[in-house]
Motif scaffolding. Structure first.
Motif, PDB file in Angstrom:
ATOM      1  N   HIS A  19       9.555   2.963  11.411  1.00  0.00           N
ATOM      2  CA  HIS A  19       9.560   3.969  12.343  1.00  0.00           C
ATOM      3  C   HIS A  19       8.261   3.880  13.376  1.00  0.00           C
ATOM      4  O   HIS A  19       7.196   3.813  12.874  1.00  0.00           O
ATOM      5  N   CYS A  20       8.457   3.892  14.696  1.00  0.00           N
ATOM      6  CA  CYS A  20       7.468   3.874  15.669  1.00  0.00           C
ATOM      7  C   CYS A  20       7.319   5.085  15.951  1.00  0.00           C
ATOM      8  O   CYS A  20       8.015   6.035  15.724  1.00  0.00           O
ATOM      9  N   SER A  21       5.989   5.475  16.810  1.00  0.00           N
ATOM     10  CA  SER A  21       5.881   6.762  17.453  1.00  0.00           C
ATOM     11  C   SER A  21       5.701   7.610  16.022  1.00  0.00           C
ATOM     12  O   SER A  21       6.053   9.082  16.333  1.00  0.00           O
ATOM     13  N   LYS A  22       5.167   7.269  14.920  1.00  0.00           N
ATOM     14  CA  LYS A  22       5.078   8.228  13.794  1.00  0.00           C
ATOM     15  C   LYS A  22       3.441   8.004  13.202  1.00  0.00           C
ATOM     16  O   LYS A  22       3.222   7.278  12.481  1.00  0.00           O
ATOM     17  N   ARG A  23       2.731   8.769  14.238  1.00  0.00           N
ATOM     18  CA  ARG A  23       1.070   8.757  13.580  1.00  0.00           C
ATOM     19  C   ARG A  23       0.976  10.027  12.622  1.00  0.00           C
ATOM     20  O   ARG A  23       1.435  11.284  13.112  1.00  0.00           O
ATOM     21  N   LEU A  24       0.455   9.645  11.526  1.00  0.00           N
ATOM     22  CA  LEU A  24       0.263  10.835  10.361  1.00  0.00           C
ATOM     23  C   LEU A  24      -0.803  11.870  11.109  1.00  0.00           C
ATOM     24  O   LEU A  24      -1.825  11.528  11.624  1.00  0.00           O
ATOM     25  N   ARG A  25      -0.468  13.106  10.793  1.00  0.00           N
ATOM     26  CA  ARG A  25      -1.482  14.210  10.922  1.00  0.00           C
ATOM     27  C   ARG A  25      -2.021  14.490   9.680  1.00  0.00           C
ATOM     28  O   ARG A  25      -3.374  14.592   9.756  1.00  0.00           O
TER      29      ARG A  25
ATOM     30  N   CYS B  54       6.704  10.677  -0.171  1.00  0.00           N
ATOM     31  CA  CYS B  54       6.666   9.315  -0.743  1.00  0.00           C
ATOM     32  C   CYS B  54       5.904   9.344  -2.167  1.00  0.00           C
ATOM     33  O   CYS B  54       5.529  10.596  -2.297  1.00  0.00           O
ATOM     34  N   ASP B  55       5.838   8.555  -2.913  1.00  0.00           N
ATOM     35  CA  ASP B  55       5.041   8.577  -4.418  1.00  0.00           C
ATOM     36  C   ASP B  55       3.883   7.985  -4.029  1.00  0.00           C
ATOM     37  O   ASP B  55       2.823   8.217  -4.915  1.00  0.00           O
ATOM     38  N   LEU B  56       3.592   7.206  -3.388  1.00  0.00           N
ATOM     39  CA  LEU B  56       2.360   6.350  -2.904  1.00  0.00           C
ATOM     40  C   LEU B  56       2.268   6.375  -1.295  1.00  0.00           C
ATOM     41  O   LEU B  56       3.070   5.851  -0.835  1.00  0.00           O
ATOM     42  N   LEU B  57       1.119   6.724  -0.891  1.00  0.00           N
ATOM     43  CA  LEU B  57       1.006   6.360   0.414  1.00  0.00           C
ATOM     44  C   LEU B  57      -0.457   5.348   0.698  1.00  0.00           C
ATOM     45  O   LEU B  57      -1.286   5.337   0.161  1.00  0.00           O
ATOM     46  N   VAL B  58       0.197   4.627   1.581  1.00  0.00           N
ATOM     47  CA  VAL B  58      -0.946   3.425   1.698  1.00  0.00           C
ATOM     48  C   VAL B  58      -1.280   3.666   3.448  1.00  0.00           C
ATOM     49  O   VAL B  58      -0.456   3.516   4.351  1.00  0.00           O
ATOM     50  N   GLY B  59      -2.644   3.538   3.483  1.00  0.00           N
ATOM     51  CA  GLY B  59      -3.172   3.997   4.796  1.00  0.00           C
ATOM     52  C   GLY B  59      -3.581   2.483   5.256  1.00  0.00           C
ATOM     53  O   GLY B  59      -4.673   1.879   5.001  1.00  0.00           O
ATOM     54  N   ALA B  60      -3.006   1.883   6.281  1.00  0.00           N
ATOM     55  CA  ALA B  60      -3.483   0.568   6.770  1.00  0.00           C
ATOM     56  C   ALA B  60      -3.392   0.819   8.317  1.00  0.00           C
ATOM     57  O   ALA B  60      -3.047  -0.060   9.342  1.00  0.00           O
ATOM     58  N   ASP B  61      -3.938   2.199   8.708  1.00  0.00           N
ATOM     59  CA  ASP B  61      -3.843   2.440  10.242  1.00  0.00           C
ATOM     60  C   ASP B  61      -5.061   2.341  11.000  1.00  0.00           C
ATOM     61  O   ASP B  61      -5.498   3.116  11.832  1.00  0.00           O
ATOM     62  N   GLY B  62      -5.754   1.267  10.465  1.00  0.00           N
ATOM     63  CA  GLY B  62      -6.931   0.963  11.535  1.00  0.00           C
ATOM     64  C   GLY B  62      -8.190   1.842  11.585  1.00  0.00           C
ATOM     65  O   GLY B  62      -8.476   2.839  10.542  1.00  0.00           O
ATOM     66  N   LEU B  63      -8.800   1.287  12.506  1.00  0.00           N
ATOM     67  CA  LEU B  63     -10.249   1.892  12.377  1.00  0.00           C
ATOM     68  C   LEU B  63     -10.256   3.505  12.519  1.00  0.00           C
ATOM     69  O   LEU B  63     -11.085   4.233  11.980  1.00  0.00           O
ATOM     70  N   LYS B  64      -9.422   3.858  13.271  1.00  0.00           N
ATOM     71  CA  LYS B  64      -9.263   5.515  13.485  1.00  0.00           C
ATOM     72  C   LYS B  64      -8.242   6.035  12.692  1.00  0.00           C
ATOM     73  O   LYS B  64      -7.568   6.915  13.028  1.00  0.00           O
ATOM     74  N   SER B  65      -8.316   5.540  11.562  1.00  0.00           N
ATOM     75  CA  SER B  65      -7.318   5.778  10.305  1.00  0.00           C
ATOM     76  C   SER B  65      -7.201   7.244  10.144  1.00  0.00           C
ATOM     77  O   SER B  65      -7.946   7.930   9.783  1.00  0.00           O
ATOM     78  N   ALA B  66      -5.950   7.876  10.364  1.00  0.00           N
ATOM     79  CA  ALA B  66      -5.498   9.192  10.009  1.00  0.00           C
ATOM     80  C   ALA B  66      -5.346   9.437   8.443  1.00  0.00           C
ATOM     81  O   ALA B  66      -5.896  10.668   8.044  1.00  0.00           O
ATOM     82  N   VAL B  67      -5.199   8.347   7.914  1.00  0.00           N
ATOM     83  CA  VAL B  67      -5.180   8.542   6.421  1.00  0.00           C
ATOM     84  C   VAL B  67      -6.634   8.795   5.724  1.00  0.00           C
ATOM     85  O   VAL B  67      -6.633   9.371   4.850  1.00  0.00           O
ATOM     86  N   ARG B  68      -7.309   7.697   6.386  1.00  0.00           N
ATOM     87  CA  ARG B  68      -8.802   8.048   5.909  1.00  0.00           C
ATOM     88  C   ARG B  68      -9.314   9.340   6.206  1.00  0.00           C
ATOM     89  O   ARG B  68     -10.012   9.889   5.302  1.00  0.00           O
ATOM     90  N   CYS B  69      -9.147   9.898   7.160  1.00  0.00           N
ATOM     91  CA  CYS B  69      -9.607  11.195   7.503  1.00  0.00           C
ATOM     92  C   CYS B  69      -8.812  12.236   6.640  1.00  0.00           C
ATOM     93  O   CYS B  69      -9.791  12.886   6.183  1.00  0.00           O
TER      94      CYS B  69
END
Length: 445
Positions: A129-135, A157-172
């Motif tokens: 899915h494109c245009s789906k940036r995690l908040r 999901c049951d497991l979330l993988v943050g591979a969303d780069g330097l400005k990672s929303a998952v890391r945040c």
């Protein structure tokens, strides 16, 4: 979720790390994978990537070698290979001083071509899915992870993988979650340290990237060495790297302009964006003719203000994990960013796909990944930083500002030995022992 599904994995980010994770997980048909990409369409920024033999092992294990070799003239070898040639170039007459010899070739690719091969390898069951940036996300013990995207849509999901780069929303989100947990236990200092790690920091160095058409350089300098020999042109507070990609159709060009005294300060302006080459030409105006030929051929360069992620105490929180630049973005001075994301993805998929890992034991598998992977990734982070100092003649071992001309060649050769020793992990070590250790820990716990 189908009756035969072990658990559901959501991957945020369709760059190389996210796609390799999805390809590696496709070996386990009972794991359902969904990819969420923040961009409107799948398009890799950047130009060339290089993989040393340690990472190429993973490419072979994932059965990607045959397709990728169609994209490059470089053929993988196992013996000693002349990799990069080094020149002291901040002078009218350049000085050739060192050849980096590696075990196996540096395999070079045009990044979008590499991404296309990965996309072709994904099974039809993997939804993108494109245009789906995690908040943000919310996870509760024993329940699914609920995802909220910037467009207001939701998923789980049951497991979330943050591979969303330097400005990672998952890391945040992951670090804010960990900070909240620390505050709940009155660990105020720990919470402050975690919060301070959320935002990336500027390295003090900017990279100026461009793809030079091979035909254009041939007209300007028909026998330029970069057509046959990847080369790094070094000088005080800056350097240039250039090598052919796409079977010589392009020369991948990157110029680095370093202000090491500004490391960990704030960069004012867009981190990535088009610029005019006048922004960096002055830095190299007195450099040797080979460099001038390259600079004359540069058009529409992109400026990358190089930011890094501070070393984290953990890459996981419950059933959430980060990898690649989201977890340990480093400077690019060992050309290891893509390779490290690939290694992360392979180890992570191995522990996730292991038969011992069920929906109830995901958190344990992620702790194993964190235990075996994070220390090594963070050592590479520091090694890359050191190479950035070596390549710009800012090393503590040799003060190049005071070296007499008659000693400069011998000191440069010593420098070559120093940065080779710092870099040789990339071709002299294997990921195999780490994978075996991860499996051992999974099976013994």
């Amino acid at each position: 979720m189908g009756s035969g599904t072990r658990f559901r994995v959501a991957i945020c980010g369709a760059g190389i790390g996210g796609l390799i994770t999805a390809v590696a997980l496709s070996r386990y048909p009972d794991i359902e994978v969904e990819i969420f990409e923040g961009a409107e369409k799948l398009a890799e920024l950047g130009a060339g990537i290089g993989l040393f033999s340690r990472t190429w092992e993973v490419i072979k294990k994932l059965d990607l070698e045959e397709e990728l070799l169609k994209l490059t003239e470089v053929k993988p070898t196992e013996g000693p290979v002349s990799s990069f040639r080094y020149r002291k170039s901040d002078r009218p007459e350049g000085l050739d001083f060192y050849t980096l010899v590696t075990k196996g070739n540096l395999m070079t690719f045009h990044r979008p071509d590499f991404q296309t091969v990965l996309l072709r390898r994904l099974p039809a069951s993997t939804r993108i899915h494109c245009s789906k940036r995690l908040r943000s996300y919310v996870q509760r013990e024993g329940g699914p992870i609920n995802l909220l995207f910037e467009d207001g849509t939701r998923s789980s999901c049951d497991l979330l993988v943050g591979a969303d780069g330097l400005k990672s929303a998952v890391r945040c989100s992951l670090l804010r979650e960990k900070a909240q947990w620390a505050q709940a236990e009155s660990k105020w200092s720990e919470a402050a340290d975690i919060t301070a790690s959320i935002e990336p920091s500027w390295s003090g160095t900017n990279a100026y990237r461009a793809l030079i058409p091979g035909d254009r350089l041939k007209l300007r300098h028909p026998d330029h060495r970069v057509f046959t020999q990847p080369t790094q042109y070094l000088g005080k507070n800056g350097y240039i790297i250039a090598y052919p990609i796409s079977r010589g159709k392009f020369i991948n060009f990157v110029a680095f302009k370093a202000r090491h005294d500004l490391e960990d300060t704030k960069f004012n302006g867009p981190w990535v964006g088009p610029t005019d080459k006048s922004e960096f030409l002055n830095m190299f105006r007195n450099w040797e003719p080979e460099v001038q030929a390259l600079l004359d051929c540069v058009e529409r360069p992109l400026r990358w203000a190089i930011h890094t992620v501070k070393p984290l105490n953990s890459f996981v929180s419950g059933n959430v994990v980060i990898l690649g630049d989201a977890a340990h973005a480093s400077t690019p001075h060992q050309g290891s960013g893509a390779g490290q994301a690939i290694e992360d993805a392979y180890i992570l998929s191995t522990v996730i796909g292991h038969p011992f890992t069920t929906r109830e034991t995901i958190a344990r598998a992620l702790r194993v990944y964190d235990h075996v992977r994070r220390p090594f990734a963070q050592k590479v982070h520091e090694r890359a930083r050191l190479n950035g100092l070596y390549f710009t003649f800012n090393c503590r071992e040799i003060d190049f500002d005071t070296v007499p001309e008659q000693e400069i060649l011998s000191k440069l050769r010593i420098l070559g030995q120093i940065f080779t020793k710092n870099w040789e992990w990339a071709w002299s070590t294997s990921l195999g022992p780490t994978v075996q250790e991860a499996i051992r820990l999974l099976e013994s716990s």
